[in-house]
Write a protein that holds these residues in place. Structure first.
Motif, PDB file in Angstrom:
ATOM      1  N   SER A 276      85.993 -11.498 -84.123  1.00 36.51           N
ATOM      2  CA  SER A 276      87.274 -11.775 -83.460  1.00 36.51           C
ATOM      3  C   SER A 276      88.129 -10.517 -83.552  1.00 36.51           C
ATOM      4  O   SER A 276      87.930  -9.687 -84.444  1.00 36.51           O
ATOM      5  CB  SER A 276      87.985 -12.943 -84.133  1.00 36.51           C
ATOM      6  N   LEU A 277      89.107 -10.427 -82.636  1.00 40.83           N
ATOM      7  CA  LEU A 277      89.966  -9.236 -82.639  1.00 40.83           C
ATOM      8  C   LEU A 277      90.664  -9.067 -83.974  1.00 40.83           C
ATOM      9  O   LEU A 277      90.841  -7.978 -84.482  1.00 40.83           O
ATOM     10  CB  LEU A 277      91.022  -9.378 -81.546  1.00 40.83           C
ATOM     11  N   ARG A 278      91.078 -10.225 -84.543  1.00 40.15           N
ATOM     12  CA  ARG A 278      91.804 -10.131 -85.796  1.00 40.15           C
ATOM     13  C   ARG A 278      90.908  -9.547 -86.896  1.00 40.15           C
ATOM     14  O   ARG A 278      91.345  -8.741 -87.705  1.00 40.15           O
ATOM     15  CB  ARG A 278      92.339 -11.509 -86.182  1.00 40.15           C
ATOM     16  N   CYS A 279      89.613  -9.969 -86.893  1.00 37.88           N
ATOM     17  CA  CYS A 279      88.677  -9.429 -87.898  1.00 37.88           C
ATOM     18  C   CYS A 279      88.507  -7.932 -87.699  1.00 37.88           C
ATOM     19  O   CYS A 279      88.470  -7.151 -88.646  1.00 37.88           O
ATOM     20  CB  CYS A 279      87.300 -10.076 -87.769  1.00 37.88           C
ATOM     21  N   VAL A 280      88.393  -7.557 -86.427  1.00 37.95           N
ATOM     22  CA  VAL A 280      88.208  -6.140 -86.117  1.00 37.95           C
ATOM     23  C   VAL A 280      89.414  -5.355 -86.613  1.00 37.95           C
ATOM     24  O   VAL A 280      89.289  -4.307 -87.242  1.00 37.95           O
ATOM     25  CB  VAL A 280      88.048  -5.953 -84.583  1.00 37.95           C
ATOM     26  N   GLU A 281      90.593  -5.923 -86.371  1.00 37.64           N
ATOM     27  CA  GLU A 281      91.812  -5.241 -86.789  1.00 37.64           C
ATOM     28  C   GLU A 281      91.856  -5.102 -88.304  1.00 37.64           C
ATOM     29  O   GLU A 281      92.164  -4.048 -88.840  1.00 37.64           O
ATOM     30  CB  GLU A 281      93.035  -6.022 -86.302  1.00 37.64           C
ATOM     31  N   ARG A 282      91.470  -6.183 -88.996  1.00 38.23           N
ATOM     32  CA  ARG A 282      91.474  -6.123 -90.466  1.00 38.23           C
ATOM     33  C   ARG A 282      90.493  -5.072 -90.966  1.00 38.23           C
ATOM     34  O   ARG A 282      90.783  -4.316 -91.888  1.00 38.23           O
ATOM     35  CB  ARG A 282      91.102  -7.491 -91.043  1.00 38.23           C
ATOM     36  N   ALA A 283      89.310  -5.026 -90.315  1.00 40.72           N
ATOM     37  CA  ALA A 283      88.298  -4.052 -90.744  1.00 40.72           C
ATOM     38  C   ALA A 283      88.840  -2.645 -90.562  1.00 40.72           C
ATOM     39  O   ALA A 283      88.702  -1.772 -91.428  1.00 40.72           O
ATOM     40  CB  ALA A 283      87.020  -4.241 -89.929  1.00 40.72           C
ATOM     41  N   ALA A 284      89.530  -2.434 -89.431  1.00 40.14           N
ATOM     42  CA  ALA A 284      90.074  -1.100 -89.155  1.00 40.14           C
ATOM     43  C   ALA A 284      91.164  -0.754 -90.164  1.00 40.14           C
ATOM     44  O   ALA A 284      91.238   0.373 -90.657  1.00 40.14           O
ATOM     45  CB  ALA A 284      90.635  -1.065 -87.742  1.00 40.14           C
ATOM     46  N   LEU A 285      91.974  -1.746 -90.489  1.00 41.92           N
ATOM     47  CA  LEU A 285      93.063  -1.510 -91.439  1.00 41.92           C
ATOM     48  C   LEU A 285      92.497  -1.187 -92.821  1.00 41.92           C
ATOM     49  O   LEU A 285      92.969  -0.279 -93.507  1.00 41.92           O
ATOM     50  CB  LEU A 285      93.968  -2.748 -91.491  1.00 41.92           C
ATOM     51  N   ARG A 286      91.432  -1.935 -93.188  1.00 43.52           N
ATOM     52  CA  ARG A 286      90.800  -1.659 -94.482  1.00 43.52           C
ATOM     53  C   ARG A 286      90.278  -0.220 -94.528  1.00 43.52           C
ATOM     54  O   ARG A 286      90.453   0.488 -95.507  1.00 43.52           O
ATOM     55  CB  ARG A 286      89.646  -2.651 -94.711  1.00 43.52           C
ATOM     56  N   ALA A 287      89.667   0.203 -93.422  1.00 38.73           N
ATOM     57  CA  ALA A 287      89.128   1.570 -93.361  1.00 38.73           C
ATOM     58  C   ALA A 287      90.257   2.582 -93.513  1.00 38.73           C
ATOM     59  O   ALA A 287      90.131   3.574 -94.232  1.00 38.73           O
ATOM     60  CB  ALA A 287      88.393   1.781 -92.039  1.00 38.73           C
ATOM     61  N   GLN A 288      91.369   2.303 -92.862  1.00 34.70           N
ATOM     62  CA  GLN A 288      92.513   3.213 -92.958  1.00 34.70           C
ATOM     63  C   GLN A 288      93.024   3.285 -94.397  1.00 34.70           C
ATOM     64  O   GLN A 288      93.346   4.343 -94.898  1.00 34.70           O
ATOM     65  CB  GLN A 288      93.666   2.712 -92.064  1.00 34.70           C
ATOM     66  N   LEU A 289      93.104   2.118 -95.034  1.00 32.54           N
ATOM     67  CA  LEU A 289      93.644   2.065 -96.399  1.00 32.54           C
ATOM     68  C   LEU A 289      92.774   2.865 -97.362  1.00 32.54           C
ATOM     69  O   LEU A 289      93.262   3.484 -98.303  1.00 32.54           O
ATOM     70  CB  LEU A 289      93.733   0.612 -96.880  1.00 32.54           C
ATOM     71  N   GLN A 290      91.446   2.833 -97.109  1.00 35.08           N
ATOM     72  CA  GLN A 290      90.545   3.553 -98.010  1.00 35.08           C
ATOM     73  C   GLN A 290      90.708   5.064 -97.910  1.00 35.08           C
ATOM     74  O   GLN A 290      90.564   5.776 -98.882  1.00 35.08           O
ATOM     75  CB  GLN A 290      89.091   3.173 -97.697  1.00 35.08           C
ATOM     76  N   THR A 291      91.000   5.545 -96.705  1.00 31.55           N
ATOM     77  CA  THR A 291      91.045   6.998 -96.540  1.00 31.55           C
ATOM     78  C   THR A 291      92.468   7.560 -96.596  1.00 31.55           C
ATOM     79  O   THR A 291      92.645   8.735 -96.857  1.00 31.55           O
ATOM     80  CB  THR A 291      90.430   7.411 -95.184  1.00 31.55           C
ATOM     81  N   HIS A 292      93.458   6.705 -96.364  1.00 30.12           N
ATOM     82  CA  HIS A 292      94.827   7.218 -96.292  1.00 30.12           C
ATOM     83  C   HIS A 292      95.353   7.568 -97.686  1.00 30.12           C
ATOM     84  O   HIS A 292      95.229   6.782 -98.616  1.00 30.12           O
ATOM     85  CB  HIS A 292      95.733   6.167 -95.640  1.00 30.12           C
ATOM     86  N   ARG A 293      95.936   8.773 -97.793  1.00 32.97           N
ATOM     87  CA  ARG A 293      96.411   9.222 -99.109  1.00 32.97           C
ATOM     88  C   ARG A 293      97.942   9.225 -99.221  1.00 32.97           C
ATOM     89  O   ARG A 293      98.486   9.447-100.265  1.00 32.97           O
ATOM     90  CB  ARG A 293      95.882  10.643 -99.426  1.00 32.97           C
ATOM     91  N   GLY A 294      98.620   9.030 -98.123  1.00 32.86           N
ATOM     92  CA  GLY A 294     100.089   9.126 -98.155  1.00 32.86           C
ATOM     93  C   GLY A 294     100.753   7.783 -98.431  1.00 32.86           C
ATOM     94  O   GLY A 294     100.112   6.841 -98.910  1.00 32.86           O
ATOM     95  N   SER A 295     102.033   7.703 -98.092  1.00 38.37           N
ATOM     96  CA  SER A 295     102.808   6.486 -98.348  1.00 38.37           C
ATOM     97  C   SER A 295     102.519   5.448 -97.256  1.00 38.37           C
ATOM     98  O   SER A 295     101.942   5.748 -96.217  1.00 38.37           O
ATOM     99  CB  SER A 295     104.294   6.820 -98.329  1.00 38.37           C
ATOM    100  N   ARG A 296     102.996   4.225 -97.514  1.00 40.13           N
ATOM    101  CA  ARG A 296     102.851   3.158 -96.512  1.00 40.13           C
ATOM    102  C   ARG A 296     103.606   3.526 -95.228  1.00 40.13           C
ATOM    103  O   ARG A 296     103.165   3.238 -94.128  1.00 40.13           O
ATOM    104  CB  ARG A 296     103.413   1.843 -97.066  1.00 40.13           C
ATOM    105  N   ALA A 297     104.768   4.186 -95.437  1.00 41.03           N
ATOM    106  CA  ALA A 297     105.578   4.555 -94.272  1.00 41.03           C
ATOM    107  C   ALA A 297     104.794   5.515 -93.377  1.00 41.03           C
ATOM    108  O   ALA A 297     104.779   5.390 -92.159  1.00 41.03           O
ATOM    109  CB  ALA A 297     106.885   5.190 -94.724  1.00 41.03           C
ATOM    110  N   GLU A 298     104.096   6.463 -94.019  1.00 39.38           N
ATOM    111  CA  GLU A 298     103.300   7.427 -93.243  1.00 39.38           C
ATOM    112  C   GLU A 298     102.149   6.722 -92.522  1.00 39.38           C
ATOM    113  O   GLU A 298     101.846   7.016 -91.372  1.00 39.38           O
ATOM    114  CB  GLU A 298     102.733   8.504 -94.169  1.00 39.38           C
ATOM    115  N   LEU A 299     101.532   5.770 -93.242  1.00 36.60           N
ATOM    116  CA  LEU A 299     100.410   5.055 -92.633  1.00 36.60           C
ATOM    117  C   LEU A 299     100.895   4.273 -91.411  1.00 36.60           C
ATOM    118  O   LEU A 299     100.263   4.297 -90.356  1.00 36.60           O
ATOM    119  CB  LEU A 299      99.773   4.112 -93.667  1.00 36.60           C
ATOM    120  N   ALA A 300     102.048   3.605 -91.568  1.00 30.93           N
ATOM    121  CA  ALA A 300     102.588   2.832 -90.438  1.00 30.93           C
ATOM    122  C   ALA A 300     102.822   3.749 -89.252  1.00 30.93           C
ATOM    123  O   ALA A 300     102.484   3.432 -88.113  1.00 30.93           O
ATOM    124  CB  ALA A 300     103.886   2.145 -90.850  1.00 30.93           C
ATOM    125  N   ARG A 301     103.373   4.950 -89.535  1.00 33.79           N
ATOM    126  CA  ARG A 301     103.655   5.900 -88.467  1.00 33.79           C
ATOM    127  C   ARG A 301     102.370   6.319 -87.777  1.00 33.79           C
ATOM    128  O   ARG A 301     102.279   6.382 -86.564  1.00 33.79           O
ATOM    129  CB  ARG A 301     104.375   7.107 -89.052  1.00 33.79           C
TER     130      ARG A 301
END
Ligand SMILES: Nc1ncnc2c1ncn2[C@@H]1O[C@H](COP(=O)(O)OP(=O)(O)OP(=O)(O)O)[C@@H](O)[C@H]1O
Length: 450
Positions: free
Chosen positions: A401-426
């Motif tokens: 489902s799209l929501r699952c895909v979105e969650r998977a993508a978000l998880r991938a981002q969280l694993q690699t992102h090193r900055g703040s939440r604000a930067e990630l949102a941006r």
């Protein structure tokens, strides 16, 4: 009629708002002092047609694809109001037009009085702040804002993330009689349940541990002004009852006090959620829904106003690079117009900010936009963020489902992102609030493993 006109003209002359009088052939026969000051300081408009003066059209508005209050008034024989983009000496601006038909002795419509009131909360050309747009979908939304603004009605803004709900709430406030008082924003999504009541209604000293002073709440801070309940769909059921009580009775009590206080606020709320569906499955109170949505306004997603992308791009680029006076090449603009922008205007703004950082000179080329788009979602592809939009998401073809895909993508981002939440949102082209929501939804969807 010629004998009546002098009295009429002298009556119009003294009115504070700009007025013109014109005949059945759209020819202006009189323009009052306020009109001359605002709309024609350099020359007379008498004898010219209203469509030529206001729109630079060679035919009446309805023949040029615009709504024409005169044509409508001829049909209905009544007063008509429309919102138009007018040519003025300061450039094109939004003007509220009210047209009153005047009948001859025989009952025939002979003359029309047009009152013009500039609507300053939005612009049809680049501006340093506020709402910008000129697409039909935007203008329809703006007309609703200008109609409801001066009333006391509760307004519910419905739209995807990044469509400008906060800016529209500001516009409703500024178009109201409460504009001189405060617009107080309550971010319902990030307000913990335990604090909801004391933040909103205030508390007395000693009401709870740590309440060393009495404190007025947000309702009190908004007194005489507007209370903007952002992300109202995120209020838990228990708190919905308390909000309903406030809206129904117009009164509240500070936490720890028995004194009943009167609330003098106009409520504007906003959500990206499908509140009706939430009502249907019991997650949102029906009575509160009806209290909040006396006047619902749907905000168009950017994909329904693609023709606004060049205007928005130029205006937003100037806002994000105030010191660089940057320009966009025709190819860069064309590329932007082909992008789906599921994060709407906020995403467009973020892409421009990144493209500006990637360009060394003062011109943003297509290659900079391409790179800005690539940086946005390197792991999952941009379309993945269209979970709440109607854009195709290629990854959904895999059966998720799209929501699952979105969650998977978000998880991938969280694993690699090193900055703040604000930067990630941006980086993702969504607001911090949306990111917060998505993370919370993700947590409740897949609780942490043992
Ligand atoms: N019509 C518009 N003209 C100019 N700027 C706009 C417009 N719409 C949105 N923006 C800009 O886009 C960004 C997002 O707008 P805003 O925060 O009002 O959206 P929102 O719908 O409240 O988003 P969310 O639901 O995620 O909180 C802001 O920077 C805002 O200034």
């Amino acid at each position: 009629m010629a004998t009546v006109l002098p009295e009429l003209v002298s009556y119009l002359e003294g009115l504070p708002e700009p007025h013109i009088l014109f005949d059945r052939q759209y020819r202006i026969v009189a323009a009052n002092a306020a009109y001359r000051r605002q709309f024609s300081p350099r020359g007379s408009v008498i004898g010219r047609t209203c469509y030529e003066v206001s729109h630079h059209f060679s035919v009446p508005c309805d023949q040029a694809g615009e709504s024409c209050p005169l044509a409508r008034s001829r049909e209905t024989g009544q007063r008509e109001r429309v919102l138009h983009l007018h040519h003025t000496p300061q450039g094109e601006s939004y003007v509220n037009i009210e047209l009153v038909p005047l009948r001859e002795v025989g009952g025939e419509l002979a003359y029309f009085i047009e009152k013009m009131e500039p609507l300053r909360v939005a612009q049809g050309q680049p501006a340093a702040q506020g709402l910008i747009g000129r697409a039909p979908a935007f203008q329809r939304m703006l007309e609703l804002v200008s109609r409801v603004g001066p009333s006391q009605a509760s307004v519910l803004l419905l739209g995807e993330s990044g469509t400008g709900k906060e800016l529209v709430a500001q516009a409703v406030h500024e178009a109201s009689l409460r504009a001189a008082k405060a617009l107080v924003v309550v971010d319902c999504a990030s307000l913990p349940e335990t604090l909801f009541e004391s933040e909103l209604f205030g508390h007395e000293r000693g009401a709870f541990t740590g309440a060393n002073h009495s404190k007025p709440g947000l309702v009190e801070a908004a007194s005489g002004g507007t209370l903007f309940l952002d992300e109202v769909g995120d209020i838990p059921l228990l708190m919905q009852v308390k909000l309903l009580r406030l809206l129904e009775s117009g009164t509240y009590r500070r936490v720890g006090s028995t004194e009943l206080r009167h609330a003098d606020v106009r409520v504007v709320s906003a959500t990206h959620r499908h509140l009706r569906a939430m009502v249907a499955d019991g997650r949102f109170r029906e009575d509160l829904y009806y209290r909040l949505s006396t006047f619902p306004i749907a905000l168009p997603p950017l994909r329904e106003r693609v023709e606004d992308i060049p205007l928005l791009a130029v205006a937003l680029l100037a806002r994000v690079t105030p010191d660089r006076r940057m320009a966009l090449s025709a190819d860069a603009l064309a590329l932007l117009q082909r992008c789906p922008f599921p994060g709407n205007v906020r995403e467009l703004r973020n892409v421009l900010e990144r493209a500006a950082l990637l360009a060394d000179g003062v011109c943003i080329e297509a290659v900079h936009v391409e790179r800005a788009l690539d940086t946005e979602d390197p792991h999952a592809g941009r379309e993945l963020w269209s979970a709440e939009s109607s854009h195709p998401a290629p990854a959904s073809a895999s059966g998720m489902s799209l929501r699952c895909v979105e969650r998977a993508a978000l998880r991938a981002q969280l694993q690699t992102h090193r900055g703040s939440r604000a930067e990630l949102a941006r980086k993702l082209g969504i607001s911090e609030r949306s990111l917060y929501r998505k993370l919370r939804d993700m947590d409740s969807a897949d609780p942490p493993g043992p």
